[in-house]
Design an enzyme around this catalytic site. Structure first.
Site, mmCIF file in Angstrom:
data_model
loop_
_atom_site.group_PDB
_atom_site.id
_atom_site.type_symbol
_atom_site.label_atom_id
_atom_site.label_comp_id
_atom_site.label_asym_id
_atom_site.label_seq_id
_atom_site.Cartn_x
_atom_site.Cartn_y
_atom_site.Cartn_z
ATOM 1 N N GLU A 62 -14.141 -23.903 50.135
ATOM 2 C CA GLU A 62 -14.883 -24.473 48.358
ATOM 3 C C GLU A 62 -15.574 -25.937 49.660
ATOM 4 O OE1 GLU A 62 -15.545 -27.645 47.774
ATOM 5 O OE2 GLU A 62 -13.734 -28.656 47.276
ATOM 6 N N CYS B 255 -16.887 -34.030 47.533
ATOM 7 C CA CYS B 255 -17.885 -32.834 47.329
ATOM 8 C C CYS B 255 -18.100 -32.815 45.923
ATOM 9 C CB CYS B 255 -16.782 -31.999 48.168
ATOM 10 S SG CYS B 255 -15.723 -30.646 46.630
#
Length: 470
Positions: A227, A261
């Protein structure tokens, strides 16, 4: 290993790191623990996860203050993070059996065929500092529920959080070796991935770190989940409710001081509402309070480290040099702490730093588009593909638009967020694999096919028509 208070720049604590012998012992303990843990019932593993949730709920204030001291998260957001960790533990305690139950698949009429989901072994998790509890627990809960055991290499600026996570699991009754924290440097990761006692690796971090870990895992033929970064588009269509959208947009960009993010980073606004949105958005950004993250009134704390602030400032300067316009902010805050003014840029060139790089801090770039087609083209014109959102009064239009995003997480009239019930992950340079939900708990398991043939009694040889069978 030293933790530093980003508010003052002063040291908080020092921690003894683990050496090569410590790492070897931890791997051996993990291997031994897996032999027993993997044989425990899902119900038993779930009971211990439920106890972990209860411990987290009891210690919300303690762990929230620890996070805020180590990386500067506003205290109310830190409390919410601890509560979310309890939620993900409760979720898998309740649903793991359903997610991992045998899947019976009809095939040959004279056979019972099924898929059994079985754990792989010790899994290494390499986790970042920005959500120091949540990032770890969204790995911990599904993997321990599935019967794997965990090894955590956390970011070096949150060692207190890393050890607290290990301690709360131990206090909940998890057996020795089922979860261990390794206080080590990034240079010590490769030998762990290469070790035969480690079955897989997951990383949340930068694109560069992801490429390195993915390459090493691939060399060892071990599964990995990555990720990575994001440059999420926040698309405002011409029928969006501007006041509410601007308010949500400010939080979508500036939660966790913009260090997320999945934060909205590129605001793509239809020309018909552009001026109205920009005015409202700047007002919302300027109304937020920058200050001590321990203060309940603070919306935006310091960045986690001075070097991160320097990197962000460099990106903003390069974007302005390329021709962007600065509407508010744009400078480091004078005085102690790694503070940076909340910043809004407009007229951002498509090849500038703010448009092509992940900006990990309190800066938003706003781009004007003429119509819906241009909006989706600009939204997808990025190497990243983690999250995306679109804002409109027409929900059917919004869902149709969301289906055109090149991203793993696509939201209509809501900021991008993680939810234990839904898969989380990206495409393109934002990584691969999924965390959370049924999808996440099945990333590090063996989907084992089992075929039970009926009717083959003594003296029978079964079907002899094997020609052409692989």
């Amino acid at each position: 290993m030293e933790s530093i208070n980003p508010v003052t720049g002063e040291p908080l604590d020092e921690y003894e790191t683990h050496d090569t012998d410590d790492i070897d012992t931890a791997l051996s303990n993990a291997e031994t623990a897996f032999d027993d843990w993997s044989q425990q019932s899902i119900a038993h593993r779930g009971t211990l996860l439920q106890k972990t949730a209860e411990r987290l709920d009891e210690r919300v204030e303690e762990y929230a203050e620890l996070m805020t001291r180590e990386m500067g998260k506003p205290i109310e957001q830190a409390r919410a993070e601890v509560k979310k960790c309890a939620w993900v533990c409760e979720y898998y305690a309740e649903t793991a059996a359903e997610h991992l139950q045998d899947e019976v698949i009809e095939s040959d009429p004279d056979a019972r065929t099924l898929v059994s989901y079985e754990p792989l072994g010790p899994i290494l998790a390499i986790m970042p500092w920005n959500f120091p509890f949540w990032q770890a627990f969204r790995f911990i809960a599904p993997n321990l529920a599935a019967g794997n055991v965990g090894l955590l290499k956390h970011a070096s600026n949150v060692p207190g959080c890393a050890l607290a996570i290990e301690a709360v699991l131990e206090d909940a009754g998890l057996p020795e070796g089922v979860f261990q924290t390794l206080l080590i440097s990034s240079s010590e990761v490769d030998p762990i991935i290469e070790d035969d006692r480690v079955a897989g690796v997951t990383l949340t971090g930068s694109e560069g770190a992801g490429r390195a870990v993915g390459r090493k895992a691939g060399e060892q033929l071990k599964p990995s989940v990555l990720e990575l970064g994001g440059s999420d588009p926040f698309v405002v269509l011409d029928d969006a409710p501007i006041e509410a959208t601007a308010e949500r947009g400010a939080f979508a960009r500036l939660q966790n001081t913009g260090q997320s993010c999945i934060a909205a980073k590129r605001f793509i606004v239809h020309d018909a509402v552009y001026d109205e949105f920009v005015d409202a958005f700047v007002d919302e950004v300027e109304a937020l309070t920058v200050g001590d993250p321990m203060d309940e009134a603070t919306d935006i704390g310091p960045m986690a480290r001075p070097d991160l602030r320097e990197d962000l400032d460099d990106q903003i300067e390069r974007t302005l040099d390329a021709g962007a316009e600065l509407l508010t902010g744009g400078e480091a805050v004078d005085g102690e702490g790694a503070y940076y003014q909340p910043t809004v840029l407009t007229e951002v060139p498509s090849d500038s730093a703010a448009a092509t790089e992940e900006t990990f801090g309190p800066v938003a770039s706003v781009t004007r588009v003429s119509d819906e087609q241009e909006a989706i083209e600009v939204a997808n014109d990025t190497d990243f593909g983690l999250g995306a959102s679109v804002w409109t009064s027409d929900l059917d239009r919004g869902e149709a638009f969301a289906r055109r995003f090149e991203a793993g997480l696509c939201f209509v009239n809501e900021l991008v967020k993680s939810d234990p019930r839904l898969p989380f992950g990206g495409v393109k340079n934002s990584g691969y694999g999924r965390e959370l939900s049924r999808h996440g708990i099945r990333e590090f398991v063996n989907a084992k096919t089992i075929w039970v043939q009926h009717g083959l009694g003594e003296g029978e040889t079964g079907d002899d028509s094997y020609a052409g069978v692989e």
